[in-house]
Write a protein that holds these residues in place. Structure first.
Motif, PDB file in Angstrom:
ATOM      1  N   ASN A 121       0.964  -1.174  -0.113  1.00 30.46           N
ATOM      2  CA  ASN A 121      -0.014  -0.068  -0.170  1.00 30.46           C
ATOM      3  C   ASN A 121       0.964   1.056  -0.046  1.00 30.46           C
ATOM      4  O   ASN A 121       1.606   1.390   0.958  1.00 30.46           O
ATOM      5  N   ILE A 122       0.707   2.020  -1.012  1.00 30.05           N
ATOM      6  CA  ILE A 122       1.629   3.061  -1.282  1.00 30.05           C
ATOM      7  C   ILE A 122       0.955   4.497  -1.078  1.00 30.05           C
ATOM      8  O   ILE A 122       0.209   4.785  -1.984  1.00 30.05           O
ATOM      9  N   ALA A 123       1.171   5.309  -0.274  1.00 30.64           N
ATOM     10  CA  ALA A 123       0.257   6.474   0.159  1.00 30.64           C
ATOM     11  C   ALA A 123       1.127   7.611  -0.881  1.00 30.64           C
ATOM     12  O   ALA A 123       2.331   7.779  -0.778  1.00 30.64           O
ATOM     13  N   VAL A 124       0.329   8.470  -1.635  1.00 30.97           N
ATOM     14  CA  VAL A 124       0.755   9.599  -2.507  1.00 30.97           C
ATOM     15  C   VAL A 124      -0.110  10.662  -1.896  1.00 30.97           C
ATOM     16  O   VAL A 124      -1.310  10.616  -1.632  1.00 30.97           O
ATOM     17  N   ALA A 125       0.713  11.798  -1.747  1.00 30.01           N
ATOM     18  CA  ALA A 125      -0.012  13.325  -1.341  1.00 30.01           C
ATOM     19  C   ALA A 125      -0.757  13.551  -2.399  1.00 30.01           C
ATOM     20  O   ALA A 125      -0.430  13.328  -3.736  1.00 30.01           O
ATOM     21  N   GLN A 126      -2.024  13.938  -2.041  1.00 30.79           N
ATOM     22  CA  GLN A 126      -3.282  14.131  -3.005  1.00 30.79           C
ATOM     23  C   GLN A 126      -3.452  16.064  -3.083  1.00 30.79           C
ATOM     24  O   GLN A 126      -3.432  16.339  -2.203  1.00 30.79           O
ATOM     25  N   THR A 127      -3.255  16.164  -4.387  1.00 27.45           N
ATOM     26  CA  THR A 127      -3.670  17.466  -4.859  1.00 27.45           C
ATOM     27  C   THR A 127      -4.861  17.541  -5.630  1.00 27.45           C
ATOM     28  O   THR A 127      -5.448  16.464  -5.969  1.00 27.45           O
ATOM     29  N   ALA A 128      -5.336  18.898  -6.083  1.00 28.87           N
ATOM     30  CA  ALA A 128      -6.480  18.843  -6.710  1.00 28.87           C
ATOM     31  C   ALA A 128      -6.343  18.374  -8.147  1.00 28.87           C
ATOM     32  O   ALA A 128      -7.299  17.865  -8.701  1.00 28.87           O
ATOM     33  N   GLY A 129      -4.953  18.332  -8.682  1.00 29.83           N
ATOM     34  CA  GLY A 129      -4.679  17.794  -9.883  1.00 29.83           C
ATOM     35  C   GLY A 129      -4.255  16.221 -10.070  1.00 29.83           C
ATOM     36  O   GLY A 129      -3.851  15.928 -11.017  1.00 29.83           O
ATOM     37  N   GLU A 185      -3.920   6.082  -2.128  1.00 29.81           N
ATOM     38  CA  GLU A 185      -3.109   5.248  -2.240  1.00 29.81           C
ATOM     39  C   GLU A 185      -3.005   4.473  -3.556  1.00 29.81           C
ATOM     40  O   GLU A 185      -4.395   4.110  -4.159  1.00 29.81           O
ATOM     41  N   ILE A 186      -1.975   4.068  -4.016  1.00 32.08           N
ATOM     42  CA  ILE A 186      -1.990   3.072  -5.195  1.00 32.08           C
ATOM     43  C   ILE A 186      -1.128   2.012  -4.663  1.00 32.08           C
ATOM     44  O   ILE A 186      -0.469   1.870  -3.678  1.00 32.08           O
ATOM     45  N   GLN A 187      -1.620   0.587  -4.846  1.00 26.57           N
ATOM     46  CA  GLN A 187      -1.216  -0.528  -4.414  1.00 26.57           C
ATOM     47  C   GLN A 187      -1.067  -1.694  -5.378  1.00 26.57           C
ATOM     48  O   GLN A 187      -1.624  -1.677  -6.312  1.00 26.57           O
ATOM     49  N   GLY A 188      -0.347  -2.753  -4.936  1.00 25.87           N
ATOM     50  CA  GLY A 188      -0.135  -3.868  -5.614  1.00 25.87           C
ATOM     51  C   GLY A 188      -0.247  -4.850  -4.737  1.00 25.87           C
ATOM     52  O   GLY A 188       0.193  -5.144  -3.769  1.00 25.87           O
ATOM     53  N   GLY A 189      -0.931  -5.955  -5.337  1.00 23.86           N
ATOM     54  CA  GLY A 189      -1.124  -7.232  -4.722  1.00 23.86           C
ATOM     55  C   GLY A 189      -0.899  -8.500  -5.438  1.00 23.86           C
ATOM     56  O   GLY A 189      -0.848  -8.504  -6.695  1.00 23.86           O
ATOM     57  N   LEU A 190      -0.950  -9.760  -4.923  1.00 21.01           N
ATOM     58  CA  LEU A 190      -1.134 -11.220  -5.457  1.00 21.01           C
ATOM     59  C   LEU A 190      -2.128 -11.538  -6.077  1.00 21.01           C
ATOM     60  O   LEU A 190      -2.166 -12.206  -6.982  1.00 21.01           O
ATOM     61  N   ALA A 191      -3.368 -10.862  -5.798  1.00 21.15           N
ATOM     62  CA  ALA A 191      -4.473 -11.376  -6.425  1.00 21.15           C
ATOM     63  C   ALA A 191      -5.442  -9.979  -7.048  1.00 21.15           C
ATOM     64  O   ALA A 191      -4.874  -8.925  -6.828  1.00 21.15           O
ATOM     65  N   THR A 192      -6.252 -10.412  -7.895  1.00 20.42           N
ATOM     66  CA  THR A 192      -7.002  -9.091  -8.333  1.00 20.42           C
ATOM     67  C   THR A 192      -7.729  -8.060  -7.683  1.00 20.42           C
ATOM     68  O   THR A 192      -7.456  -7.077  -7.719  1.00 20.42           O
ATOM     69  N   THR A 193      -8.130  -8.662  -6.367  1.00 18.52           N
ATOM     70  CA  THR A 193      -8.912  -7.693  -5.507  1.00 18.52           C
ATOM     71  C   THR A 193      -8.235  -8.097  -4.116  1.00 18.52           C
ATOM     72  O   THR A 193      -7.490  -9.086  -3.994  1.00 18.52           O
ATOM     73  N   GLN A 194      -8.614  -7.099  -3.472  1.00 14.44           N
ATOM     74  CA  GLN A 194      -8.058  -7.272  -1.722  1.00 14.44           C
ATOM     75  C   GLN A 194      -9.008  -8.360  -0.912  1.00 14.44           C
ATOM     76  O   GLN A 194      -8.510  -8.228   0.065  1.00 14.44           O
TER      77      GLN A 194
END
Length: 648
Positions: free
Chosen positions: A210-218, A328-337
């Motif tokens: 789970n990768i948190a990324v700072a959010q802006t309006a754009g 958050e952008i995320q990567g996992g072993l399955a299609t869904t969490q």
């Protein structure tokens, strides 16, 4: 230029996690804030959702002892740094990547939280936002997300440093090894994950980064897909077109939601290179951002947003203050969490993840169908010169210099298996310490080491709460073969209780109490009686337990909840009144007092408490208790923002 690996300290306004709750987590885990419907899903996804569900977090203890009071405190970090990047890992907090700096631009690629504020979003309660989190074992923020990992430094054949972090995950019985290194030629952080099932039996497996990324309006997010499985807090799960409406702009989301991109669909937007390299990217309007790629085993990609609601904004502020907006952008072993995968006994699964800074020069503000290929070309180009192969070269190498110590359970499980002739095949690149403790429980494994060595210190010992708990047939067998004491019976009762065998749990709790009257066995027996619907007997046992451990807040809350369920509101109010002023000021105790007042028909008293505008530090994600109490006390007044955690 050769990178460096150093230990440093970062000082942040912090609320310490605190010591674990001493009461074993024998009850079912709290319901997740949303569940997935399997209706109309592909058979494989539906089967994975039904497989391997976990109903209890036992043998872990809950981490609910934190507050909302911040004070400057150091956070120990391992720092990988070269002329291109700086990566900081919080060794005492699940190895979280809390910072990833791109030196060429001065940009932090992951959301860097300015505070350390635990909140109740983890499987053991305490969780914090920011950075990149490694989640293994079961759906949710993993049990060690706020606990130390083992860590060591290795030197690769080319002279570059590698940070290794590892632990034994007790619920699934898995060994996880995480190796990290900075690329020598391009700006890239490589992370290689190796998971080993050391036991001969199959277990459920789960992994999401789970990768948190700072959010802006754009802010905008891209992945190589045209459709996604969408979940929301109303429990729905649908298959949606990512472009209609456009889901790629987190700041525009009307409510909290997950989108699991379908990277397997025919005709998806993927080049031949991207077929071998799943990816996701978060970008700003100027084209700058972060790309996350992996080898093919990590096939899932997800976008999570808090949504533009009062509750969503409240959660961001709750976790990170006024600058806490992130997605958050995320990567996992399955299609869904929602899925768990069957991992065979003795299996080892391994994949590599790479984090790269991006600068996309093409048009990324247009329609998804035209912008996504432009982003994909930039991700492929940024990754083309990256080389993480040194992680393969050191995967089996034993650690050089120890940087941190974790828990003793990997060592104790190996000894236990050997004692009973069972298989426990570990990884060559990690080692566990049977005498290790943690900063929260220095004596975490001492009792179990004694049992393995043929001694039991419980006979003449004090009635302090046990430092830790176990589960599994081999631990049960070890306890059964040891001389019977109040503590061996108590632990056998807890194992049975967590496993749902109430009759056996009751028998062991009673046997423990015959040898020595402890608040722990009384509490266990009380919970069993309540589950068996002998509520009055259960309340009596819980009250007896509290009399032996006066003022223990977790026991107070359990007894108070039982009294309210039994419609004994006056006794619940008296219980609160008997506490010290400091205890009465705690958020959960205030909630108990309000519920007792409302149950007694005294809306005025409940309203006075609510209008004092207090906080419940461990309010659960998805929990709407404060809104509900306010509406019951003030039917004609809107819920104030500070009590509104609604995600819809």
């Amino acid at each position: 230029m050769t990178a460096t690996l150093t230990l440093e300290s970062v000082t942040l306004p912090s609320a310490p996690v605190g010591v674990p709750n001493p009461l074993p987590a024998v009850a079912a885990m709290p319901e997740a804030p949303y569940e997935a419907s399997t209706e109309n899903l592909p058979a494989e996804i539906a089967a994975n959702i039904a497989y391997g569900r976990v109903t209890s977090i036992h043998p872990y203890l809950l981490q609910d002892g934190y507050s909302r009071e911040l004070a400057p405190a150091p956070m120990r970090v391992a720092v990988l740094e070269n002329h291109l990047m700086r990566a900081e890992f919080a060794l005492d907090l699940g190895g979280r990547l809390i910072r990833l700096l791109d030196k060429a631009t001065g940009r932090d690629l992951v959301y860097r939280n300015a505070v350390f504020q635990p909140a109740n979003l983890g499987l053991r309660n305490a969780w914090f936002s920011g950075g990149a989190e490694w989640n293994i074992g079961m759906r949710g923020h993993w049990p060690l997300t706020s606990a130390p990992l083992y860590a060591a430094e290795l030197t690769a054949p080319d002279g570059e440093p590698v940070l290794r972090m590892w632990e034994y995950e007790r619920k699934r019985g898995l060994i996880v090894q995480i190796d990290a290194t900075l690329d020598a030629n391009v700006a890239a952080l490589h992370v290689q994950v190796r998971v080993r099932n050391p036991h001969p039996t199959e277990t459920g497996m789960y992994w999401w980064t789970n990768i948190a990324v700072a959010q802006t309006a754009g802010s905008r997010v891209f992945a190589p897909a045209t459709h996604a499985y969408q979940t929301q807090y109303d429990g729905s799960l649908g298959y949606v077109d990512v472009a209609a409406p456009d889901i790629s702009r987190p700041a525009s989301a009307e409510a909290a939601a997950d989108w699991f991109f379908d990277l397997s669909e025919p005709g998806a937007l993927r080049s031949d290179e991207a077929q071998r390299m799943p990816w996701i990217a978060a970008l700003e309007p100027d084209g700058s951002g972060l790309g996350h790629t992996s080898t093919s085993l990590l096939k899932g990609r997800k976008l999570f947003v808090w949504g533009d609601t009062t509750g969503g904004r409240h959660w961001c502020d709750w976790l990170g203050g006024e600058t806490g907006a992130y997605f958050e952008i995320q990567g996992g072993l399955a299609t869904t969490q929602y899925e768990h995968l069957p991992m065979p006994g003795g299996a080892t699964w391994e994949w590599r993840e790479t984090f790269v800074p991006l600068q996309v020069d093409g048009d990324i503000d247009g329609e998804w169908g035209s912008a996504a290929p432009v982003v994909e070309a930039a991700v492929v180009a940024a990754s083309s010169g990256a080389d993480g192969s040194r992680l393969d070269a050191v995967a089996d190498v034993a650690p050089d210099r120890m940087l941190n110590t974790g828990a003793p359970w990997g060592a104790l499980e190996a000894e236990l298996a050997a004692r009973f002739g069972a298989t426990f095949e570990g990884l060559p690149g990690v080692r566990f310490d049977r005498d290790a403790g943690t900063y929260q429980k220095a004596d975490e494994g001492a009792y179990w080491v004694g049992l393995l060595d043929g001694s039991d210190s419980s006979v003449d010992g004090a009635l302090g709460s046990p430092a830790s708990y176990v589960e599994g047939e081999h631990w049960e067998r070890l306890l059964a073969e040891a001389p019977a004491t109040w503590l061996t019976h108590y632990h056998r009762g807890v194992i049975a209780h967590a496993g749902g065998d109430l009759a056996r749990a009751s028998s062991h709790y009673e046997a423990s109490l015959r040898q020595r009257r402890s608040p722990w066995a009384l509490r266990g027996l009380g919970l069993v009686r309540i589950t068996e619907r002998d509520v009055d007997a259960g309340i009596t046992h819980l009250a007896d337990a509290l009399s032996q451990a006066p003022g223990m807040v977790p026991l107070v809350l359990e007894l108070g909840a039982a009294l309210l369920a039994a419609e004994r509101a006056d006794e619940a109010s008296a219980l609160v009144a008997s506490l010290s002023s400091d205890a009465r000021d705690l958020g959960r105790v205030r909630v108990l007092a309000i519920r007792a007042a409302l149950a007694a028909g005294d809306r005025e008293a409940a309203g006075r408490l609510l209008e004092e505008r207090f906080e419940v530090p461990d309010i659960r994600e998805g929990e709407l208790s404060m809104s509900a109490l306010w509406r019951e006390a003030f039917p004609d007044r809107p819920v104030p923002e500070w009590y509104d955690f609604s995600m819809s």
